[in-house]
Design a protein around this motif. Structure first.
Motif, PDB file in Angstrom:
ATOM      1  N   LYS A 102      39.302  32.088  39.144  1.00 38.53           N
ATOM      2  CA  LYS A 102      38.135  32.747  39.734  1.00 38.53           C
ATOM      3  C   LYS A 102      38.262  32.816  41.263  1.00 38.53           C
ATOM      4  CE  LYS A 102      34.237  34.618  38.751  1.00 38.53           C
ATOM      5  NZ  LYS A 102      34.068  35.657  37.764  1.00 38.53           N
ATOM      6  N   LEU A 103      38.920  31.822  41.827  1.00 36.71           N
ATOM      7  CA  LEU A 103      39.118  31.792  43.280  1.00 36.71           C
ATOM      8  C   LEU A 103      40.157  32.803  43.732  1.00 36.71           C
ATOM      9  CD1 LEU A 103      39.073  27.968  44.028  1.00 36.71           C
ATOM     10  CD2 LEU A 103      37.575  29.665  45.045  1.00 36.71           C
ATOM     11  N   GLU A 104      40.824  33.437  42.748  1.00 33.04           N
ATOM     12  CA  GLU A 104      41.877  34.406  43.029  1.00 33.04           C
ATOM     13  C   GLU A 104      43.035  33.765  43.782  1.00 33.04           C
ATOM     14  OE1 GLU A 104      39.875  37.680  44.898  1.00 33.04           O
ATOM     15  OE2 GLU A 104      38.558  37.941  43.173  1.00 33.04           O
ATOM     16  N   LEU A 105      43.403  32.570  43.328  1.00 37.46           N
ATOM     17  CA  LEU A 105      44.538  31.870  43.917  1.00 37.46           C
ATOM     18  C   LEU A 105      45.671  31.842  42.895  1.00 37.46           C
ATOM     19  CD1 LEU A 105      42.698  28.810  45.465  1.00 37.46           C
ATOM     20  CD2 LEU A 105      43.822  30.628  46.737  1.00 37.46           C
ATOM     21  N   ALA A 106      46.908  31.981  43.386  1.00 36.67           N
ATOM     22  CA  ALA A 106      48.054  31.902  42.495  1.00 36.67           C
ATOM     23  C   ALA A 106      48.274  30.441  42.092  1.00 36.67           C
ATOM     24  CB  ALA A 106      49.290  32.457  43.191  1.00 36.67           C
ATOM     25  N   ALA A 107      49.137  30.241  41.113  1.00 35.61           N
ATOM     26  CA  ALA A 107      49.377  28.881  40.621  1.00 35.61           C
ATOM     27  C   ALA A 107      49.833  27.962  41.765  1.00 35.61           C
ATOM     28  CB  ALA A 107      50.414  28.909  39.510  1.00 35.61           C
TER      29      ALA A 107
END
Lengths: 418, 346
Positions: free
Chosen positions: A66-71
């Motif tokens: 949801k934070l739009e962060l990659a792994a």
């Protein structure tokens, strides 16, 4: 009728006259006092809501997706991650029946726009929270805050919003706490975030510059004029001009500051340095006049005794006259500074009437001052700023009381009896 | 005493060196007080979400801001100026003369000007002609001849029989205000033009036309209430018969106690102002000094932030503050132009 009878007859009349005068004087004092009292009570009542802030408890799931962060992400990427999405998600889980787009926006409007930055700071401080679900207290929007604080007599929240607020209230998700933020932050366009510290520090630095410039110059000028200057026409001219300067409208000093300090010397605009310099010009006449009368009041026998024992003129002035005149000089200085504290007009010209969020760290950072902050808040459309304005006025009054208290204390400390 | 003297001298010596050491890393913005409430919101968010410092914004008025902006390209001059009208040719020439050659113009949206009264009374339904007849200094004579007389109207009913019989009492900004200029230009002049002989005057004698169509009566019906719009709102509550003139954002923030009048059949609401149905709205701009981009950090990023969909878009946070957004196509184009830093050419 002899003289004694005449006097006896007029005596009653004189007593009555005296009584009348006393009564009128008392009335004058009471009127002044009543005005002050009404002002203070009005300000305090208006300011009270500004010291309380409502928060709402939401269960936030720090979801990486949801934070739009990659792994794998860099710590800097957190800066612009989608924290707003987390709040949206949490609210949607709490109110699953809200579907319409406009309703969703209204729902989001319950929460302060700063909440996403609150979450960001939280996650930056505690990275282990990523992936967890935790209850977090978030600031509510100023409209909701005002609604809850004014016994639900505030019409800017819609019927739907009222329903949501009531539901949250039943789940005991609201808390009111002391608004310590107000004393820790700078200006903001969101009333729930706006604080006074920026203006307080701005006023502090400005007055510091004013004091450092005007006190030594003012006292030196007064000592010279009283102790060393010959009596001639030039000195008379200077005296008249100093007295005139004390009556010059303050905006003129602002124009002078703009033309000379900023345009000619290139001092940075909006900084406490240039503000302090302009206000120093304004305070100088006050300090010189007060210092001169304090020096004049030192008894001539002190001077004569010192001279008689072989002291030079400089020694007389700095070992005897100035220390004895210190209480009067300090009182004059602080009255001058208190006047400078309340000035806005000259600061308008030199760019200190401005929206400044960051708290000034020194005399060259852009800053604003307390009376300007009051003016800016009074001019803002958001209704919650009414309380902030009153609170800022109280802080300004407190500042003034503290300065006057200092004056009294210094006078007591330096006063010497013979 | 000696020690104190030494410290004072030290302070004097170090003060100038402090000044010289400080370069500017804060964007310096001046200009219109109408754009100020919007620009400050963008600036605050920009400061929080980027690595740059929060820009400093002074509210100097449109004219004053452009004067400062056009003073030169020196680092002490402002980087951006806000305006509640387009830059005039004369101002553009001043800029050119002082070396401010390249300027980027950004149109950010519209601001509506409303005529509001308290909700305790019925909503007024006015036409621009009503407004002109009620507030102009001289109006066409009632007998239908093409002569002008001093404004004789005392109540709204005198102006238009459909209106209530309340005394005409309008609180508004003073002549120094940009809001007043815009109100005169859009509302009064709009009403003025509904009289064909006055409209014809525009071609014949422009200055006389302007004097008639922009002149506000001075017999107490129009009350200059200062620049503080909050004060006008408070007075409307205290005096239910009075009407007030101010920006849409103040109506928006006080919509529970006051209502905007319907003008030319359009309500003073967000949608109708955005659609252009509501007749009294004006464009809001900001101008960027291109010579400072790259010198002062963050200017290009600030432009991007202001023209992002999240800010000046239809559902952006600026609309929550009362900004009326541009339509989709215009917004697209403006964003493109702004981010390409296209030069203004007047």
């Amino acid at each position: 009728m002899n003289n004694t009878e005449k006097i006896k007859k007029s005596l009653n009349k004189r007593y009555r006259k005296e009584k009348r005068f006393r009564l009128l004087s008392l009335l004058a004092v009471l009127t002044g006092f009543a005005c002050l009292f009404i002002l203070l009570v009005d300000m305090i009542i208006k300011a009270l809501p500004a010291f309380i802030q409502t928060e709402v408890k939401l269960d936030i799931h720090f979801d990486q997706e949801k934070l739009e962060l990659a792994a794998h992400f860099e710590p800097e990427e957190l800066q612009n991650a989608n924290f707003r999405g987390l709040i949206k998600q949490s609210l949607q889980q709490r109110f699953p029946t809200v579907r319409k787009r406009s309703d969703k926006r209204a729902l989001m409007r319950l929460i302060s726009v700063d909440a996403e930055y609150q979450l960001r700071d939280k996650l930056q401080a505690e990275p282990q929270l990523l992936g967890e679900t935790v209850p977090i207290w978030l600031l509510v929007d100023d409209d909701v805050d005002t609604y809850l604080k004014s016994d639900k007599q505030f019409g800017r929240v819609s019927q739907k919003q009222i329903a949501w607020i009531t539901e949250l209230e039943q789940q005991e998700r609201f808390q009111k706490r002391f608004n310590y933020w107000f004393f820790q932050t700078g200006d903001s366009r969101e009333p729930e975030l706006a604080g006074i510290l920026g203006a307080v520090m701005g006023s502090f630095y400005t007055l510091l510059v004013t004091l450092l410039l005007s006190f030594p110059i003012g006292v030196m000028a007064a000592v010279y004029l009283e102790e060393f200057a010959p009596r001639n026409r030039w000195i008379d001219l200077i005296e008249v001009n100093i007295n005139n300067l004390a009556a010059v409208p303050s905006i003129v000093f602002g124009l002078l500051g703009l033309a000379v300090f900023i345009n000619f010397f290139g001092v940075p605009r909006s900084a406490p340095l240039v503000g302090g310099m302009v206000l120093a010009l304004m305070t100088l006449p006050t300090i010189i006049i007060a210092s001169r009368s304090a020096i004049k009041a030192v008894s001539p026998s002190m001077r004569e005794a010192a001279l008689g024992l072989g002291a030079s003129k400089v020694q007389v002035a700095f070992h005897h006259v100035v220390p004895l005149a210190m209480p009067g000089i300090l009182t004059g200085t602080i009255i001058g500074l208190a006047q400078a504290l309340g000035e806005t007009a000259p600061l308008l010209m030199i760019g200190m009437v401005a929206f400044i969020v960051d708290i000034p760290q020194g005399v060259t950072d852009a800053a604003t001052v307390l009376p300007v902050q009051i003016y800016l808040w009074a001019d803002s459309p958001e209704r919650a700023f009414v309380a902030k304005t009153a609170a800022a006025i109280l802080v300004l009054l407190l500042f003034l009381v503290a300065m006057n208290g200092l004056a009294v204390w210094l006078r007591k400390k330096f006063e010497r009896m013979f | 005493m000696k020690k104190i003297g030494r410290y004072i001298i030290l302070a004097f010596l170090t003060a100038p060196s402090l000044v010289l050491a400080s370069g500017r890393d804060v964007i310096n913005i001046v200009g219109s007080s109408t754009v100020y409430p919007f620009a400050t919101v963008v600036a605050e968010r920009f400061g929080k979400s980027s690595k740059f410092k929060t820009p400093k914004i002074e509210s100097t008025g449109t004219g004053g801001g452009i004067k400062l902006f056009c003073a030169g390209v020196d680092i002490n001059t402002p980087d951006i100026t806000n305006a509640s009208r387009r830059m005039k040719q004369s101002e553009f020439n001043l800029c050119q003369k002082n070396g401010v050659k390249k300027i980027v113009e950004v149109l950010v949206g519209y601001d509506g000007i409303v005529l509001a009264n308290t909700k305790l009374k019925p909503q007024m339904q006015l036409s621009l002609r009503d407004i002109f007849l009620a507030l102009a200094k001289s109006v066409p004579a009632t007998d239908g001849s093409e002569t002008l007389i001093d404004n004789p109207y005392k109540t709204w009913q005198d102006v238009n029989p459909n209106l209530p019989a309340n005394k005409i009492e309008v609180l508004g900004p003073p002549p120094t205000s940009g809001t007043r200029d815009a109100f005169a230009e859009l509302a009064l002049e709009g009403g003025c033009q509904t009289f064909s002989f006055l409209k014809a005057l525009k071609k014949k004698n422009k200055s006389r036309y302007k004097a008639i169509c922009h002149g506000v009566r001075e017999d107490g019906a129009y009350i200059e209430a200062g620049e503080n719009d909050n004060l006008i709102v408070q007075k409307l509550v205290a005096n239910p018969n009075a009407m007030g003139v101010f920006g849409f954002s103040f109506l928006d923030q006080n919509s529970d106690i006051i209502q905007g009048s319907i003008i030319n059949l359009a309500t003073a609401e967000f949608e109708s102002i955005a659609d252009g149905d509501y007749p009294i709205s004006r464009p809001l701009y900001f101008y960027v000094k291109k010579a400072h981009i790259g010198v002062i950090p963050g200017i290009a990023e600030y432009i991007t932030a202001f023209t992002s969909e999240a800010a000046y878009g239809e559902d952006g946070y600026l609309t929550d503050k009362g900004l009326i957004p541009l339509d989709d196509a215009k917004r697209q184009m403006m964003r493109q132009n702004a981010n390409d830093l296209q030069n203004l050419d007047l």
